[in-house]
Write a protein that holds these residues in place. Structure first.
Motif, mmCIF file in Angstrom:
data_model
loop_
_atom_site.group_PDB
_atom_site.id
_atom_site.type_symbol
_atom_site.label_atom_id
_atom_site.label_comp_id
_atom_site.label_asym_id
_atom_site.label_seq_id
_atom_site.Cartn_x
_atom_site.Cartn_y
_atom_site.Cartn_z
ATOM 1 N N ASN A 252 0.695 -1.458 -0.192
ATOM 2 C CA ASN A 252 0.196 -0.196 0.066
ATOM 3 C C ASN A 252 0.976 1.089 -0.036
ATOM 4 O O ASN A 252 0.617 2.373 -0.631
ATOM 5 C CB ASN A 252 -0.945 0.039 1.258
ATOM 6 C CG ASN A 252 -1.712 1.262 1.250
ATOM 7 O OD1 ASN A 252 -2.638 1.272 0.449
ATOM 8 N ND2 ASN A 252 -2.043 1.750 2.339
ATOM 9 N N LYS A 253 1.856 1.264 0.627
ATOM 10 C CA LYS A 253 2.736 2.334 0.867
ATOM 11 C C LYS A 253 4.298 1.867 0.644
ATOM 12 O O LYS A 253 5.084 1.370 1.449
ATOM 13 C CB LYS A 253 2.866 2.839 2.118
ATOM 14 C CG LYS A 253 1.539 3.583 2.414
ATOM 15 C CD LYS A 253 1.122 5.106 1.568
ATOM 16 C CE LYS A 253 0.046 5.798 1.988
ATOM 17 N NZ LYS A 253 -0.207 6.876 1.084
ATOM 18 N N PRO A 254 4.795 1.718 -0.484
ATOM 19 C CA PRO A 254 5.891 1.223 -0.886
ATOM 20 C C PRO A 254 7.192 1.691 -0.287
ATOM 21 O O PRO A 254 8.221 1.072 0.012
ATOM 22 C CB PRO A 254 6.226 1.273 -2.342
ATOM 23 C CG PRO A 254 4.703 1.318 -2.920
ATOM 24 C CD PRO A 254 4.016 2.141 -1.936
ATOM 25 N N GLN A 255 6.828 3.034 0.080
ATOM 26 C CA GLN A 255 8.006 3.601 0.696
ATOM 27 C C GLN A 255 8.400 2.962 2.055
ATOM 28 O O GLN A 255 9.392 3.269 2.635
ATOM 29 C CB GLN A 255 7.638 5.177 0.954
ATOM 30 C CG GLN A 255 9.117 6.055 1.453
ATOM 31 C CD GLN A 255 8.639 7.621 1.207
ATOM 32 O OE1 GLN A 255 7.490 7.913 1.399
ATOM 33 N NE2 GLN A 255 9.954 8.351 1.482
ATOM 34 N N THR A 256 7.252 2.484 2.894
ATOM 35 C CA THR A 256 7.479 1.839 4.182
ATOM 36 C C THR A 256 8.578 0.670 4.112
ATOM 37 O O THR A 256 9.513 0.732 5.054
ATOM 38 C CB THR A 256 6.202 1.182 4.484
ATOM 39 O OG1 THR A 256 5.140 1.894 4.508
ATOM 40 C CG2 THR A 256 6.362 0.453 5.908
ATOM 41 N N ARG A 257 8.622 0.071 3.065
ATOM 42 C CA ARG A 257 9.814 -1.159 2.759
ATOM 43 C C ARG A 257 11.141 -0.454 2.499
ATOM 44 O O ARG A 257 12.075 -0.971 3.138
ATOM 45 C CB ARG A 257 9.456 -1.896 1.997
ATOM 46 C CG ARG A 257 10.290 -3.349 1.843
ATOM 47 C CD ARG A 257 9.758 -4.385 0.897
ATOM 48 N NE ARG A 257 10.390 -5.623 1.070
ATOM 49 C CZ ARG A 257 10.269 -6.492 0.354
ATOM 50 N NH1 ARG A 257 9.581 -6.566 -0.815
ATOM 51 N NH2 ARG A 257 10.899 -7.555 0.577
ATOM 52 N N THR A 258 10.946 0.741 1.970
ATOM 53 C CA THR A 258 12.242 1.616 1.679
ATOM 54 C C THR A 258 12.995 2.082 3.163
ATOM 55 O O THR A 258 14.231 1.886 3.213
ATOM 56 C CB THR A 258 11.898 2.801 0.891
ATOM 57 O OG1 THR A 258 11.446 2.528 -0.390
ATOM 58 C CG2 THR A 258 13.219 3.555 0.681
ATOM 59 N N ARG B 77 5.062 5.612 7.918
ATOM 60 C CA ARG B 77 4.298 5.239 6.633
ATOM 61 C C ARG B 77 3.422 4.086 6.821
ATOM 62 O O ARG B 77 2.287 4.081 6.418
ATOM 63 C CB ARG B 77 5.271 5.129 5.818
ATOM 64 C CG ARG B 77 6.272 5.915 5.064
ATOM 65 C CD ARG B 77 5.684 7.342 4.581
ATOM 66 N NE ARG B 77 6.616 8.196 4.171
ATOM 67 C CZ ARG B 77 7.121 9.115 4.976
ATOM 68 N NH1 ARG B 77 6.704 9.029 6.342
ATOM 69 N NH2 ARG B 77 8.065 9.993 4.596
ATOM 70 N N MET B 78 3.742 3.103 7.635
ATOM 71 C CA MET B 78 2.876 1.863 8.159
ATOM 72 C C MET B 78 1.431 2.509 8.442
ATOM 73 O O MET B 78 0.413 1.698 8.254
ATOM 74 C CB MET B 78 3.555 1.002 8.865
ATOM 75 C CG MET B 78 2.874 -0.247 9.045
ATOM 76 S SD MET B 78 3.806 -1.254 10.180
ATOM 77 C CE MET B 78 5.356 -1.691 9.082
#
Length: 237
Positions: A199-205, A218-219
């Motif tokens: 949902n929020k790819p930046q979370t994994r970044t 972000r999560m």
């Protein structure tokens, strides 16, 4: 009792465990570093977060029931460096200084690059296909099967392993209660974390950068969406 928690640089800290030791109650800071907890003047409040020194204070010392506390990062240990002893004998000392890793010499001579990221196990099929090629026997069909089959399966496996490691990185640093209080069932926390990555790819970044604060901020944007889907799925049943 309300308050806000930051690090030494003033960065807001989510997922800090706030405990009222006297009442045996606890809560967690939100993405903006704020929290609210019941406390009497003589109650002891304790603040815990991985990577930071534990802090505590009596509620009576807070001004107007507002707490603004800074957590101090735990100093990271520095790896030991081996220092060669100097004997004073020029012949012995020069040989000690001149010692070089023979394996390194071979790598430098051959021109082998250093591995980047994780070392991946080489499928048996790769050896079966590549060795004949190196020996001058081109196995076209084997090479095609490798590219179209095993290679893609291994790539999928690597992606899955990386995903599980990123999920585990979050689970090891954040207590389950932090997610449960947001409406995420304990048995679906890992599923939610994976959902937040999509949902929020930046979370994994942020996870890859080992930035827990950024990842959680972000999560938390995915909590409402995931909980809503859980309710919709439950109603359909």
């Amino acid at each position: 009792m309300k308050g806000i928690i930051t690090d030494e640089d003033g960065v807001l800290l989510p997922a800090v465990t706030v405990m009222n030791v006297s009442l045996e109650k606890k809560t967690y800071t939100s993405s903006d570093g704020t929290f609210s907890i019941e406390a009497a003047p003589e109650d002891e409040l304790r603040f815990v977060r991985p990577g930071f020194e534990r802090s505590s204070i009596k509620a009576k010392y807070l001004v107007n029931n507002n707490l603004n506390i800074k957590l101090i990062r735990v100093a990271q240990p520095i790896e030991e460096v081996e220092v060669a002893k100097i004997t004073g004998d020029i012949s012995k000392d020069s040989k000690a200084v001149a010692k070089v890793d023979k394996g390194r010499i071979v790598k430098d001579a051959v021109g082998l690059p250093e591995p980047k990221g994780k070392m991946r196990e080489e499928p048996a099929t790769v050896k079966q296909v590549l060795f004949p090629i190196l020996l001058g026997n081109l196995n076209v069909q084997g090479l095609y099967d490798l590219i179209s089959g095993d290679a893609r399966r291994m790539k999928r496996q690597y992606r899955y392993d990386d995903l599980q490691e990123d999920i585990l990185w979050i689970r090891e640093r954040v207590e389950d209660d932090y997610f449960v209080k947001e409406g995420i069932p304990k048995e679906r926390i890992s599923e939610f974390i994976e959902f937040s990555f999509l949902n929020k790819p930046q979370t994994r970044t942020f996870v890859r950068a080992k930035n827990l604060t950024g990842a959680l901020s972000r999560m938390e944007e995915s909590f409402v969406i995931f909980v809503k889907r859980l309710k919709e799925s439950s109603n359909e049943k």
